[in-house]
Design a protein around this motif. Structure first.
Motif, PDB file in Angstrom:
ATOM      1  N   LYS A 131      -7.094   5.533  15.675  1.00  0.00           N
ATOM      2  CA  LYS A 131      -7.160   4.091  16.544  1.00  0.00           C
ATOM      3  C   LYS A 131      -6.776   2.929  15.582  1.00  0.00           C
ATOM      4  CE  LYS A 131     -10.472   1.183  19.110  1.00  0.00           C
ATOM      5  NZ  LYS A 131     -11.716   1.077  19.490  1.00  0.00           N
ATOM      6  N   ALA A 132      -6.894   3.060  14.717  1.00  0.00           N
ATOM      7  CA  ALA A 132      -6.371   1.999  13.721  1.00  0.00           C
ATOM      8  C   ALA A 132      -4.942   1.960  13.766  1.00  0.00           C
ATOM      9  CB  ALA A 132      -6.806   1.984  12.324  1.00  0.00           C
ATOM     10  N   ARG A 133      -4.466   3.084  13.670  1.00  0.00           N
ATOM     11  CA  ARG A 133      -2.559   2.944  13.577  1.00  0.00           C
ATOM     12  C   ARG A 133      -2.314   2.758  15.041  1.00  0.00           C
ATOM     13  NH1 ARG A 133      -0.405   8.928  12.620  1.00  0.00           N
ATOM     14  NH2 ARG A 133       1.158   7.745  13.307  1.00  0.00           N
ATOM     15  N   SER A 134      -3.046   2.842  16.181  1.00  0.00           N
ATOM     16  CA  SER A 134      -2.626   2.380  17.474  1.00  0.00           C
ATOM     17  C   SER A 134      -2.577   0.964  17.421  1.00  0.00           C
ATOM     18  CB  SER A 134      -3.494   3.177  18.674  1.00  0.00           C
ATOM     19  OG  SER A 134      -4.680   2.711  18.693  1.00  0.00           O
ATOM     20  N   MET A 135      -3.680   0.615  16.686  1.00  0.00           N
ATOM     21  CA  MET A 135      -3.910  -1.076  16.669  1.00  0.00           C
ATOM     22  C   MET A 135      -2.708  -1.871  15.800  1.00  0.00           C
ATOM     23  SD  MET A 135      -7.962  -1.192  16.341  1.00  0.00           S
ATOM     24  CE  MET A 135      -8.154  -2.869  15.865  1.00  0.00           C
ATOM     25  N   GLY A 136      -2.017  -0.975  15.266  1.00  0.00           N
ATOM     26  CA  GLY A 136      -0.731  -1.499  14.346  1.00  0.00           C
ATOM     27  C   GLY A 136      -1.123  -1.802  12.924  1.00  0.00           C
ATOM     28  N   LEU A 137      -2.182  -1.023  12.380  1.00  0.00           N
ATOM     29  CA  LEU A 137      -2.585  -1.456  11.259  1.00  0.00           C
ATOM     30  C   LEU A 137      -2.359  -0.162  10.032  1.00  0.00           C
ATOM     31  CD1 LEU A 137      -6.336  -2.158  12.409  1.00  0.00           C
ATOM     32  CD2 LEU A 137      -4.425  -3.663  11.825  1.00  0.00           C
ATOM     33  N   GLY A 138      -1.317   0.696  10.645  1.00  0.00           N
ATOM     34  CA  GLY A 138      -0.922   1.663   9.755  1.00  0.00           C
ATOM     35  C   GLY A 138      -0.447   1.518   8.361  1.00  0.00           C
ATOM     36  N   ASP A 139       0.290   0.192   8.225  1.00  0.00           N
ATOM     37  CA  ASP A 139       0.812   0.022   7.044  1.00  0.00           C
ATOM     38  C   ASP A 139      -0.192  -0.816   6.211  1.00  0.00           C
ATOM     39  OD1 ASP A 139       3.437   1.298   7.332  1.00  0.00           O
ATOM     40  OD2 ASP A 139       4.111  -0.447   8.501  1.00  0.00           O
ATOM     41  N   LEU A 140      -1.269  -1.171   6.565  1.00  0.00           N
ATOM     42  CA  LEU A 140      -2.159  -1.916   5.789  1.00  0.00           C
ATOM     43  C   LEU A 140      -3.065  -1.003   4.879  1.00  0.00           C
ATOM     44  CD1 LEU A 140      -3.596  -4.581   8.351  1.00  0.00           C
ATOM     45  CD2 LEU A 140      -1.845  -4.711   6.661  1.00  0.00           C
ATOM     46  N   ASP A 141      -3.952  -1.310   4.023  1.00  0.00           N
ATOM     47  CA  ASP A 141      -4.551  -0.519   3.447  1.00  0.00           C
ATOM     48  C   ASP A 141      -5.795   0.450   4.119  1.00  0.00           C
ATOM     49  OD1 ASP A 141      -5.612  -0.058   0.611  1.00  0.00           O
ATOM     50  OD2 ASP A 141      -7.349  -0.249   1.544  1.00  0.00           O
ATOM     51  N   PHE A 142      -6.175   1.505   3.963  1.00  0.00           N
ATOM     52  CA  PHE A 142      -6.696   2.417   4.719  1.00  0.00           C
ATOM     53  C   PHE A 142      -8.280   1.496   4.869  1.00  0.00           C
ATOM     54  CE2 PHE A 142     -10.040   4.754   1.900  1.00  0.00           C
ATOM     55  CZ  PHE A 142      -9.729   4.037   0.706  1.00  0.00           C
ATOM     56  N   SER A 143      -8.626   0.595   4.194  1.00  0.00           N
ATOM     57  CA  SER A 143      -9.837  -0.148   4.559  1.00  0.00           C
ATOM     58  C   SER A 143      -9.861  -0.845   5.825  1.00  0.00           C
ATOM     59  CB  SER A 143     -10.404  -0.951   3.258  1.00  0.00           C
ATOM     60  OG  SER A 143      -9.378  -1.858   3.043  1.00  0.00           O
ATOM     61  N   ALA A 144      -8.702  -0.969   6.254  1.00  0.00           N
ATOM     62  CA  ALA A 144      -8.387  -1.562   7.417  1.00  0.00           C
ATOM     63  C   ALA A 144      -9.186  -0.925   8.711  1.00  0.00           C
ATOM     64  CB  ALA A 144      -6.834  -2.046   7.711  1.00  0.00           C
ATOM     65  N   VAL A 145      -9.422   0.227   8.514  1.00  0.00           N
ATOM     66  CA  VAL A 145     -10.106   1.105   9.607  1.00  0.00           C
ATOM     67  C   VAL A 145     -11.433   0.161   9.831  1.00  0.00           C
ATOM     68  CG1 VAL A 145     -11.808   2.547   8.123  1.00  0.00           C
ATOM     69  CG2 VAL A 145     -10.772   3.471  10.461  1.00  0.00           C
ATOM     70  N   HIS A 146     -12.032  -0.570   8.970  1.00  0.00           N
ATOM     71  CA  HIS A 146     -12.954  -1.604   9.349  1.00  0.00           C
ATOM     72  C   HIS A 146     -12.844  -2.347  10.803  1.00  0.00           C
ATOM     73  CE1 HIS A 146     -15.460  -5.174   7.671  1.00  0.00           C
ATOM     74  NE2 HIS A 146     -16.328  -4.476   8.429  1.00  0.00           N
TER      75      HIS A 146
END
Ligand SMILES: NC(=O)C1=CN([C@@H]2O[C@H](COP(=O)(O)OP(=O)(O)OC[C@H]3O[C@@H](n4cnc5c(N)ncnc54)[C@H](OP(=O)(O)O)[C@@H]3O)[C@@H](O)[C@H]2O)C=CC1
Ligand SMILES: O=CC(=O)O
Length: 290
Positions: A265-280
């Motif tokens: 879901k985080a990847r689908s929100m465009g967060l894939g290149d951020l740190d994995f803590s962005a799953v928050h």
């Protein structure tokens, strides 16, 4: 000793720089060749292709993003196989055991020696030479590489046959990814229920579930700051590969499966290149709060 290094991303750049600082001669290659320039300033030479690096060096280390990158650098035109006869190849990327075995077989068929050696530890441990190295494969190559491993890491394990290093790494990262999701849920629950999440961090740190990851990532997560140390897209890749290992072994992994969904879901929100803590961020999204 002349060592080759393929892949100068977050980890590869820090690791190759460490080897140079400690007196190794290093020839580097990166798909985006311009990234080699910074290493040249630390004394590295550049190889135009993986094949030219391997030709020049007694052994070559790779630190690449995923299984498809790891396979392509070995098997494609001007790849590692061209000059591997009599040479060593050490893949430190996080991949699955099947990928590692394919690489091992291809290298051995051409007269080369193979060691898988994925690492536990992120950008800072890579910069500080504090990685944990999970090696498996050719024991003689492991012994030969120990002086380099002693610079890159604080502890090296030799785990036997090819595949065991890859599997150990995936188990560790599956646990880490699941923990990050539980942590994110907890931070969100604390905040939504009227608690100060900063106080939660203090409470956690004093108890039995205190750990380095909560300590390191907690403060930045509270600031919504996700500068990439371990890119989220790679953590999701590791969850996916760990779940496949669970499939193969008929291990039920409901917690890891839920964590994988959150990373997707985080990847689908465009967060894939951020740190994995962005799953928050997925736990703060409106559809979780309604
Ligand atoms: N970051 C971390 O905290 C940790 C990462 N790892 C693992 O280490 C590996 C590298 O991670 P990291 O450095 O963070 O990743 P990055 O995304 O920063 O770097 C990836 C590297 O792979 C290269 N690459 C990607 N695709 C290809 C391809 N098709 N052919 C050739 N090269 C390719 C990139 O080249 P280019 O510059 O051209 O894009 C880059 O050099 C991953 O397997 C990761 O899971 C393990 C422990 C910790
Ligand atoms: O693979 C990531 C790590 O932190 O280890």
């Amino acid at each position: 000793m002349e060592v080759g290094f393929l892949g100068l991303g977050i980890m590869g750049k820090a690791m190759a720089t460490n080897l140079l600082r400690h007196g190794f001669k290093v020839t580097v290659w990166n798909r985006t060749l311009s990234k080699c320039e910074e290493l040249v300033q630390h004394g590295a030479s550049i190889g135009e292709t993986p094949a030219t690096v391997v030709k020049k060096c007694k052994y070559t280390i790779a630190m690449l993003s995923d299984p498809s990158a790891a396979l392509s650098v070995v098997l494609d035109k001007d790849g590692v196989l061209d000059h591997i006869n009599g040479k060593g190849y050490i893949d430190m990327s996080t991949v699955d055991a099947d990928t590692s075995s394919k690489i091992s077989e291809a290298i051995k068929a051409k007269g080369g020696y193979f060691l898988e050696a994925p690492v536990s530890g992120s950008k800072k441990p890579a910069e500080d030479g504090q990685l944990v190295i999970l090696a498996a494969g050719d024991k003689a190559l492991y012994d030969e590489a120990l002086p380099a491993f002693d610079i890159l890491g604080k502890k090296s394990f030799f785990l036997g046959d090819v595949g065991n290093g890859a599997k150990m790494k995936l188990v560790v990262n599956m646990i880490m990814g699941s923990m990050m999701n539980a942590f994110s849920e907890g931070l969100t629950l604390a905040e939504r229920s009227g608690l100060d999440p900063a106080t939660l961090l203090d409470v956690l740190d004093l108890g039995a579930i205190s750990n380095g990851m909560f300590k390191l990532k907690g403060p930045t997560m509270l600031q919504n700051s996700y500068s990439p140390a371990f890119p989220l897209k790679h953590q999701q890749k590791d969850m996916r590969l760990a779940l496949a290992l669970g499939d193969e072994n008929a291990v039920s992994m409901p917690i890891a499966a839920a964590a994988n969904e959150a990373f997707k879901k985080a990847r689908s929100m465009g967060l894939g290149d951020l740190d994995f803590s962005a799953v928050h961020e997925t736990y703060k999204a409106p559809d979780r709060s309604s």
